[in-house]
Scaffold this active site. Structure first.
Site, PDB file in Angstrom:
ATOM      1  N   ARG A  67       0.833  -1.208   0.000  1.00 34.05           N
ATOM      2  CA  ARG A  67       0.000   0.000   0.000  1.00 34.05           C
ATOM      3  C   ARG A  67       0.865   1.254   0.000  1.00 34.05           C
ATOM      4  O   ARG A  67       0.601   2.218  -0.701  1.00 34.05           O
ATOM      5  CB  ARG A  67      -0.928  -0.003   1.219  1.00 34.05           C
ATOM      6  CG  ARG A  67      -2.051  -1.010   1.035  1.00 34.05           C
ATOM      7  CD  ARG A  67      -3.129  -0.996   2.096  1.00 34.05           C
ATOM      8  NE  ARG A  67      -2.816  -0.382   3.350  1.00 34.05           N
ATOM      9  CZ  ARG A  67      -3.365   0.749   3.802  1.00 34.05           C
ATOM     10  NH1 ARG A  67      -4.247   1.389   3.088  1.00 34.05           N
ATOM     11  NH2 ARG A  67      -3.047   1.216   4.979  1.00 34.05           N
ATOM     12  N   MET A  92     -11.386   5.107  -3.717  1.00 33.86           N
ATOM     13  CA  MET A  92     -11.920   4.049  -2.861  1.00 33.86           C
ATOM     14  C   MET A  92     -10.873   3.307  -2.035  1.00 33.86           C
ATOM     15  O   MET A  92     -11.114   2.197  -1.585  1.00 33.86           O
ATOM     16  CB  MET A  92     -12.710   3.049  -3.710  1.00 33.86           C
ATOM     17  CG  MET A  92     -13.901   3.654  -4.422  1.00 33.86           C
ATOM     18  SD  MET A  92     -15.022   4.501  -3.299  1.00 33.86           S
ATOM     19  CE  MET A  92     -15.811   3.071  -2.554  1.00 33.86           C
ATOM     20  N   LEU A  95      -5.760   5.875   2.411  1.00 28.53           N
ATOM     21  CA  LEU A  95      -4.377   6.327   2.233  1.00 28.53           C
ATOM     22  C   LEU A  95      -3.533   5.873   3.419  1.00 28.53           C
ATOM     23  O   LEU A  95      -4.015   5.800   4.551  1.00 28.53           O
ATOM     24  CB  LEU A  95      -4.340   7.851   2.115  1.00 28.53           C
ATOM     25  CG  LEU A  95      -5.006   8.414   0.855  1.00 28.53           C
ATOM     26  CD1 LEU A  95      -5.199   9.919   0.990  1.00 28.53           C
ATOM     27  CD2 LEU A  95      -4.193   8.091  -0.393  1.00 28.53           C
ATOM     28  N   ASN A 109     -11.337  15.382   1.173  1.00 30.59           N
ATOM     29  CA  ASN A 109     -12.192  14.289   0.692  1.00 30.59           C
ATOM     30  C   ASN A 109     -13.642  14.743   0.750  1.00 30.59           C
ATOM     31  O   ASN A 109     -13.992  15.621   1.538  1.00 30.59           O
ATOM     32  CB  ASN A 109     -12.012  13.048   1.576  1.00 30.59           C
ATOM     33  CG  ASN A 109     -12.868  11.876   1.115  1.00 30.59           C
ATOM     34  OD1 ASN A 109     -12.968  11.609  -0.085  1.00 30.59           O
ATOM     35  ND2 ASN A 109     -13.500  11.181   2.048  1.00 30.59           N
ATOM     36  N   HIS A 111     -17.569  13.172   1.265  1.00 33.05           N
ATOM     37  CA  HIS A 111     -18.268  11.974   1.736  1.00 33.05           C
ATOM     38  C   HIS A 111     -19.774  12.241   1.731  1.00 33.05           C
ATOM     39  O   HIS A 111     -20.212  13.310   2.165  1.00 33.05           O
ATOM     40  CB  HIS A 111     -17.793  11.627   3.153  1.00 33.05           C
ATOM     41  CG  HIS A 111     -18.429  10.376   3.673  1.00 33.05           C
ATOM     42  ND1 HIS A 111     -18.012   9.116   3.282  1.00 33.05           N
ATOM     43  CD2 HIS A 111     -19.483  10.188   4.509  1.00 33.05           C
ATOM     44  CE1 HIS A 111     -18.772   8.211   3.868  1.00 33.05           C
ATOM     45  NE2 HIS A 111     -19.672   8.837   4.618  1.00 33.05           N
ATOM     46  N   GLU A 145      -7.190   8.143   9.890  1.00 34.00           N
ATOM     47  CA  GLU A 145      -8.412   7.394  10.189  1.00 34.00           C
ATOM     48  C   GLU A 145      -9.494   7.754   9.157  1.00 34.00           C
ATOM     49  O   GLU A 145      -9.670   8.939   8.827  1.00 34.00           O
ATOM     50  CB  GLU A 145      -8.900   7.759  11.595  1.00 34.00           C
ATOM     51  CG  GLU A 145      -9.936   6.816  12.137  1.00 34.00           C
ATOM     52  CD  GLU A 145     -10.558   7.359  13.424  1.00 34.00           C
ATOM     53  OE1 GLU A 145     -11.699   7.017  13.709  1.00 34.00           O
ATOM     54  OE2 GLU A 145      -9.877   8.150  14.107  1.00 34.00           O
ATOM     55  N   ASP A 147     -12.580   8.882   7.070  1.00 34.38           N
ATOM     56  CA  ASP A 147     -13.720   9.806   7.191  1.00 34.38           C
ATOM     57  C   ASP A 147     -13.753  10.538   8.533  1.00 34.38           C
ATOM     58  O   ASP A 147     -14.834  10.860   9.051  1.00 34.38           O
ATOM     59  CB  ASP A 147     -15.053   9.049   6.981  1.00 34.38           C
ATOM     60  CG  ASP A 147     -15.160   8.452   5.590  1.00 34.38           C
ATOM     61  OD1 ASP A 147     -14.537   8.988   4.660  1.00 34.38           O
ATOM     62  OD2 ASP A 147     -15.864   7.439   5.428  1.00 34.38           O
ATOM     63  N   GLU A 176     -22.857  17.787  -3.331  1.00 33.05           N
ATOM     64  CA  GLU A 176     -21.413  17.484  -3.357  1.00 33.05           C
ATOM     65  C   GLU A 176     -20.729  18.343  -4.406  1.00 33.05           C
ATOM     66  O   GLU A 176     -19.667  18.938  -4.158  1.00 33.05           O
ATOM     67  CB  GLU A 176     -21.181  16.001  -3.691  1.00 33.05           C
ATOM     68  CG  GLU A 176     -21.664  15.032  -2.636  1.00 33.05           C
ATOM     69  CD  GLU A 176     -21.274  13.592  -2.990  1.00 33.05           C
ATOM     70  OE1 GLU A 176     -20.197  13.372  -3.561  1.00 33.05           O
ATOM     71  OE2 GLU A 176     -22.070  12.684  -2.689  1.00 33.05           O
TER      72      GLU A 176
HETATM   73  C1  GRF Z   1     -19.443  10.413  -4.128  1.00 27.78           C
HETATM   74  O1  GRF Z   1     -20.712  10.142  -3.610  1.00 27.78           O
HETATM   75  C2  GRF Z   1     -18.479  10.783  -3.027  1.00 27.78           C
HETATM   76  O2  GRF Z   1     -19.089  11.465  -1.979  1.00 27.78           O
HETATM   77  C3  GRF Z   1     -17.989   9.445  -2.562  1.00 27.78           C
HETATM   78  O3  GRF Z   1     -17.900   8.667  -3.722  1.00 27.78           O
HETATM   79  C4  GRF Z   1     -18.784   9.190  -4.709  1.00 27.78           C
HETATM   80  C5  GRF Z   1     -17.930   9.501  -5.894  1.00 27.78           C
HETATM   81  O4  GRF Z   1     -18.687   9.875  -6.995  1.00 27.78           O
HETATM   82  N1  GRF Z   1     -16.756   9.585  -1.833  1.00 27.78           N
HETATM   83  P1  GRF Z   1     -17.969  10.477  -8.270  1.00 27.78           P
HETATM   84  O5  GRF Z   1     -16.916   9.438  -8.717  1.00 27.78           O
HETATM   85  O6  GRF Z   1     -17.341  11.784  -7.901  1.00 27.78           O
HETATM   86  O7  GRF Z   1     -19.047  10.612  -9.281  1.00 27.78           O
END
Ligand code: GRF
Length: 203
Positions: A67, A92, A95, A109, A111, A145, A147, A176
């Site tokens: 990693r 996904m 880190l 990030n 979320h 840690e 989120d 977002e």
């Molecule tokens: C989003 O919902 C984000 O909050 C989460 O993963 C998703 C990514 O979507 N971490 P995208 O690849 O930006 O369309």
């Protein structure tokens, strides 16, 4: 060319990445996406970024010895590109402490919940299963840690009785796309930094 160079890490479709590019193109964010890195060669965001003329590097994590080895390769690309801020956008993988330390206070990030509620995967389904009336999304600094880092911005989204994880996710995604660019602007223009549990503006 902007001095505010951003590197974006993706694993999937990259809609947040595209929203950031749109905001920059509209002239609403003084930043430049210097490089996009995908750990997944199949991510739809790779072609989407290239179609916008953005440099993309595919660093398949399965090709790395460990990693940390993978994270060191990413860091080398980001640093060579002169990146000041690293934005995770649907990245996904967790880190390593090495990477988080290397870019301390310079990783954001997004979320899809109001953290600290519903960290981890399937946050929208978690919200529906729990029966909350309100969820949303959070931009936060990244610490080792998952989120858990200092919160920069949040936007609420009401949960409807007939919501499925998909319909809820679609409404959250709109928020977002709005707040991620706003958080990046705060970082570059407001000198945003971590101070204990909080994200504060310098001065
Ligand atoms: C989003 O919902 C984000 O909050 C989460 O993963 C998703 C990514 O979507 N971490 P995208 O690849 O930006 O369309």
């Amino acid at each position: 060319m902007s001095a505010n160079r951003v590197g974006i890490l993706i694993s999937g479709r990259g809609s947040n990445m595209l929203a950031i590019l749109d905001t920059i193109e509209r002239g609403d964010l003084d930043a430049e996406v210097a490089v996009v890195i995908s750990n997944d060669p199949k991510a739809a965001g790779i072609a989407a970024a290239r179609a916008r003329g953005v440099r993309v590097e595919v660093l398949d994590h399965r090709a790395a010895r460990s990693r940390e080895d993978h994270d060191r390769r990413m860091a080398a690309v980001l640093e060579a590109a002169g990146v000041r801020l690293v934005c995770l956008a649907g990245y996904m993988r967790l880190l390593t402490p090495w990477f988080v330390e290397r870019f301390a206070g310079r990783i954001l990030n997004i979320h899809p919940s109001l953290l600290p509620a519903f960290p981890g995967l399937d946050a929208q389904k978690q919200a529906i299963d729990h029966g909350v009336r309100m969820t949303g999304c959070t931009v936060h600094f990244v610490v080792a840690e998952m989120d858990a880092g200092p919160i920069v911005l949040q936007a609420p989204v009401a949960v409807r009785d007939d919501d499925t994880p998909e319909t809820l996710a679609a409404r959250i995604l709109k928020e977002e796309h709005r707040i991620y660019s706003e958080a990046i602007r705060m970082f570059f223009e407001g000198g945003l930094q971590m101070a204990g549990r909080r994200a504060i503006r310098k001065g």
